[in-house]
Structure formats: structure tokens, C-alpha cells
Design a protein around this motif. Sequence first.
Motif, PDB file in Angstrom:
ATOM      1  N   GLY A  27     -44.617  84.784  17.402  1.00 51.75           N
ATOM      2  CA  GLY A  27     -45.045  84.446  16.019  1.00 51.75           C
ATOM      3  C   GLY A  27     -44.021  83.849  15.310  1.00 51.75           C
ATOM      4  N   CYS A  28     -42.783  84.839  15.447  1.00 57.06           N
ATOM      5  CA  CYS A  28     -41.596  84.354  14.464  1.00 57.06           C
ATOM      6  C   CYS A  28     -41.006  83.016  14.936  1.00 57.06           C
ATOM      7  CB  CYS A  28     -40.522  85.533  14.409  1.00 57.06           C
ATOM      8  SG  CYS A  28     -41.002  86.888  13.534  1.00 57.06           S
ATOM      9  N   ALA A  29     -41.039  82.980  16.279  1.00 54.62           N
ATOM     10  CA  ALA A  29     -40.417  81.586  16.894  1.00 54.62           C
ATOM     11  C   ALA A  29     -41.301  80.358  16.575  1.00 54.62           C
ATOM     12  CB  ALA A  29     -40.219  81.836  18.354  1.00 54.62           C
ATOM     13  N   ILE A  30     -42.561  80.677  16.649  1.00 54.41           N
ATOM     14  CA  ILE A  30     -43.451  79.435  16.262  1.00 54.41           C
ATOM     15  C   ILE A  30     -43.287  79.359  14.816  1.00 54.41           C
ATOM     16  CG2 ILE A  30     -46.073  78.743  16.106  1.00 54.41           C
ATOM     17  CD1 ILE A  30     -46.486  80.434  18.662  1.00 54.41           C
ATOM     18  N   ALA A  31     -43.246  80.402  13.708  1.00 57.06           N
ATOM     19  CA  ALA A  31     -43.025  79.817  12.516  1.00 57.06           C
ATOM     20  C   ALA A  31     -41.898  79.225  12.183  1.00 57.06           C
ATOM     21  CB  ALA A  31     -43.100  81.279  11.546  1.00 57.06           C
ATOM     22  N   ASN A  32     -40.833  79.435  12.841  1.00 59.31           N
ATOM     23  CA  ASN A  32     -39.396  78.945  12.729  1.00 59.31           C
ATOM     24  C   ASN A  32     -39.479  77.659  12.991  1.00 59.31           C
ATOM     25  OD1 ASN A  32     -36.742  78.587  12.277  1.00 59.31           O
ATOM     26  ND2 ASN A  32     -36.259  78.798  14.040  1.00 59.31           N
ATOM     27  N   TYR A  33     -40.332  77.229  14.235  1.00 59.16           N
ATOM     28  CA  TYR A  33     -40.371  75.992  14.667  1.00 59.16           C
ATOM     29  C   TYR A  33     -41.246  75.019  13.835  1.00 59.16           C
ATOM     30  CZ  TYR A  33     -41.894  71.947  17.467  1.00 59.16           C
ATOM     31  OH  TYR A  33     -41.757  70.632  18.028  1.00 59.16           O
ATOM     32  N   VAL A  34     -42.447  75.663  13.263  1.00 63.27           N
ATOM     33  CA  VAL A  34     -43.299  75.038  12.343  1.00 63.27           C
ATOM     34  C   VAL A  34     -42.520  74.580  11.022  1.00 63.27           C
ATOM     35  CG1 VAL A  34     -45.377  75.113  11.050  1.00 63.27           C
ATOM     36  CG2 VAL A  34     -45.407  75.765  13.436  1.00 63.27           C
ATOM     37  N   ILE A  46     -48.064  81.956   9.123  1.00 63.17           N
ATOM     38  CA  ILE A  46     -47.730  82.649  10.346  1.00 63.17           C
ATOM     39  C   ILE A  46     -46.977  84.063  10.331  1.00 63.17           C
ATOM     40  CG2 ILE A  46     -46.661  82.060  12.482  1.00 63.17           C
ATOM     41  CD1 ILE A  46     -47.474  79.146  12.547  1.00 63.17           C
ATOM     42  N   VAL A  47     -46.016  83.786   9.425  1.00 64.49           N
ATOM     43  CA  VAL A  47     -45.339  84.969   9.010  1.00 64.49           C
ATOM     44  C   VAL A  47     -45.958  86.017   8.325  1.00 64.49           C
ATOM     45  CG1 VAL A  47     -43.265  85.926   7.651  1.00 64.49           C
ATOM     46  CG2 VAL A  47     -42.985  83.741   8.744  1.00 64.49           C
ATOM     47  N   VAL A  48     -46.978  85.812   7.592  1.00 63.66           N
ATOM     48  CA  VAL A  48     -48.034  86.905   6.943  1.00 63.66           C
ATOM     49  C   VAL A  48     -48.823  87.317   8.199  1.00 63.66           C
ATOM     50  CG1 VAL A  48     -49.968  87.105   5.484  1.00 63.66           C
ATOM     51  CG2 VAL A  48     -48.157  85.826   4.801  1.00 63.66           C
ATOM     52  N   ALA A  49     -49.377  86.539   9.119  1.00 59.76           N
ATOM     53  CA  ALA A  49     -49.830  87.027  10.075  1.00 59.76           C
ATOM     54  C   ALA A  49     -49.217  87.942  11.123  1.00 59.76           C
ATOM     55  CB  ALA A  49     -50.546  86.000  11.017  1.00 59.76           C
ATOM     56  N   VAL A  50     -47.935  87.627  11.350  1.00 60.86           N
ATOM     57  CA  VAL A  50     -46.963  88.502  12.078  1.00 60.86           C
ATOM     58  C   VAL A  50     -46.721  89.880  11.363  1.00 60.86           C
ATOM     59  CG1 VAL A  50     -44.459  88.695  12.752  1.00 60.86           C
ATOM     60  CG2 VAL A  50     -45.817  86.621  13.400  1.00 60.86           C
ATOM     61  N   LEU A  51     -46.521  89.739   9.940  1.00 56.84           N
ATOM     62  CA  LEU A  51     -46.373  90.919   9.267  1.00 56.84           C
ATOM     63  C   LEU A  51     -47.617  92.003   9.353  1.00 56.84           C
ATOM     64  CD1 LEU A  51     -44.408  89.723   6.070  1.00 56.84           C
ATOM     65  CD2 LEU A  51     -43.405  91.061   8.073  1.00 56.84           C
ATOM     66  N   ALA A  52     -48.757  91.209   9.410  1.00 58.89           N
ATOM     67  CA  ALA A  52     -50.189  92.079   9.437  1.00 58.89           C
ATOM     68  C   ALA A  52     -50.173  92.567  11.046  1.00 58.89           C
ATOM     69  CB  ALA A  52     -51.223  91.146   9.131  1.00 58.89           C
ATOM     70  N   TYR A  53     -49.899  91.935  11.858  1.00 59.89           N
ATOM     71  CA  TYR A  53     -49.834  92.554  13.239  1.00 59.89           C
ATOM     72  C   TYR A  53     -48.846  93.671  13.256  1.00 59.89           C
ATOM     73  CZ  TYR A  53     -49.104  92.819  18.241  1.00 59.89           C
ATOM     74  OH  TYR A  53     -48.910  93.549  19.471  1.00 59.89           O
ATOM     75  N   ILE A  54     -47.588  93.714  12.971  1.00 60.78           N
ATOM     76  CA  ILE A  54     -46.728  94.778  12.921  1.00 60.78           C
ATOM     77  C   ILE A  54     -47.303  96.082  12.120  1.00 60.78           C
ATOM     78  CG2 ILE A  54     -44.215  95.503  11.902  1.00 60.78           C
ATOM     79  CD1 ILE A  54     -43.373  92.640  12.663  1.00 60.78           C
ATOM     80  N   VAL A  55     -47.952  95.825  11.058  1.00 60.72           N
ATOM     81  CA  VAL A  55     -48.270  96.846  10.257  1.00 60.72           C
ATOM     82  C   VAL A  55     -49.567  97.355  10.776  1.00 60.72           C
ATOM     83  CG1 VAL A  55     -49.587  97.590   8.024  1.00 60.72           C
ATOM     84  CG2 VAL A  55     -47.422  96.319   8.084  1.00 60.72           C
ATOM     85  N   LEU A  56     -50.493  96.730  11.405  1.00 57.94           N
ATOM     86  CA  LEU A  56     -51.753  97.362  12.053  1.00 57.94           C
ATOM     87  C   LEU A  56     -51.738  97.981  13.487  1.00 57.94           C
ATOM     88  CD1 LEU A  56     -54.322  94.526  10.648  1.00 57.94           C
ATOM     89  CD2 LEU A  56     -53.873  96.827   9.944  1.00 57.94           C
ATOM     90  N   VAL A  57     -50.758  97.164  14.287  1.00 59.36           N
ATOM     91  CA  VAL A  57     -50.534  97.317  15.757  1.00 59.36           C
ATOM     92  C   VAL A  57     -49.389  98.312  16.066  1.00 59.36           C
ATOM     93  CG1 VAL A  57     -50.100  96.588  17.881  1.00 59.36           C
ATOM     94  CG2 VAL A  57     -51.730  95.295  16.441  1.00 59.36           C
ATOM     95  N   LEU A  58     -48.297  98.040  15.541  1.00 59.81           N
ATOM     96  CA  LEU A  58     -46.984  98.574  15.567  1.00 59.81           C
ATOM     97  C   LEU A  58     -46.962 100.000  14.677  1.00 59.81           C
ATOM     98  CD1 LEU A  58     -44.558  96.103  16.600  1.00 59.81           C
ATOM     99  CD2 LEU A  58     -45.820  97.329  18.225  1.00 59.81           C
ATOM    100  N   LYS A  59     -47.512  99.863  13.649  1.00 64.17           N
ATOM    101  CA  LYS A  59     -47.740 100.777  12.628  1.00 64.17           C
ATOM    102  C   LYS A  59     -46.244 101.692  12.150  1.00 64.17           C
ATOM    103  CE  LYS A  59     -52.529 102.412  13.634  1.00 64.17           C
ATOM    104  NZ  LYS A  59     -52.966 101.684  14.577  1.00 64.17           N
TER     105      LYS A  59
END
Length: 66
Positions: A27-34, A46-59
Motif C-alpha cells: 500500500g505504501c509503494a502504491i501510494a508513492n507511485y500514485v 491510500i495512506v489512510v487505508a494503510v494506517l487503518a490496516y495497521i491499527v486494526l490488524v497489527l494493533k
Amino acid sequence: MVVLFLHRSTQDEPKDTLIQYLPPAVGCAIANYVGNHGQGPLSAAIVVAVLAYIVLVLKPFDLKLW
């Protein structure tokens, strides 16, 4: 994300697997490319979605949200 991975990988029994870190890395790589191609708002989303994933999945903060 790297610090979280390194911290958790030094524990006796890591609760994360390496594959769980793949979606935010991609996701970070795609956000950088976009973002490099002039799509700033989409990149930010995309960065917000990545942060949400980190908070919800990786906790990273041991929060009890649910």
C-alpha cells in the motif's frame, strides 16, 4: 511499521507473521507511485487505508477497540 516489526520479531513468541506486513508495504509503494504521478488526494486516501490496516490488524498500541 518497520520498528513494530523489529520490536515484535525479537519477542520469544512473535504473534505476527511476516505476511501480515505485506499489505501495508504494498500500500505504501502504491501510494508513492500514485503520488508521484500527480494524484495527491488518491495517494492520501491510500495512506489512510494503510494506517487503518495497521491499527486494526497489527494493533501496535494494544487497544481494545472490539
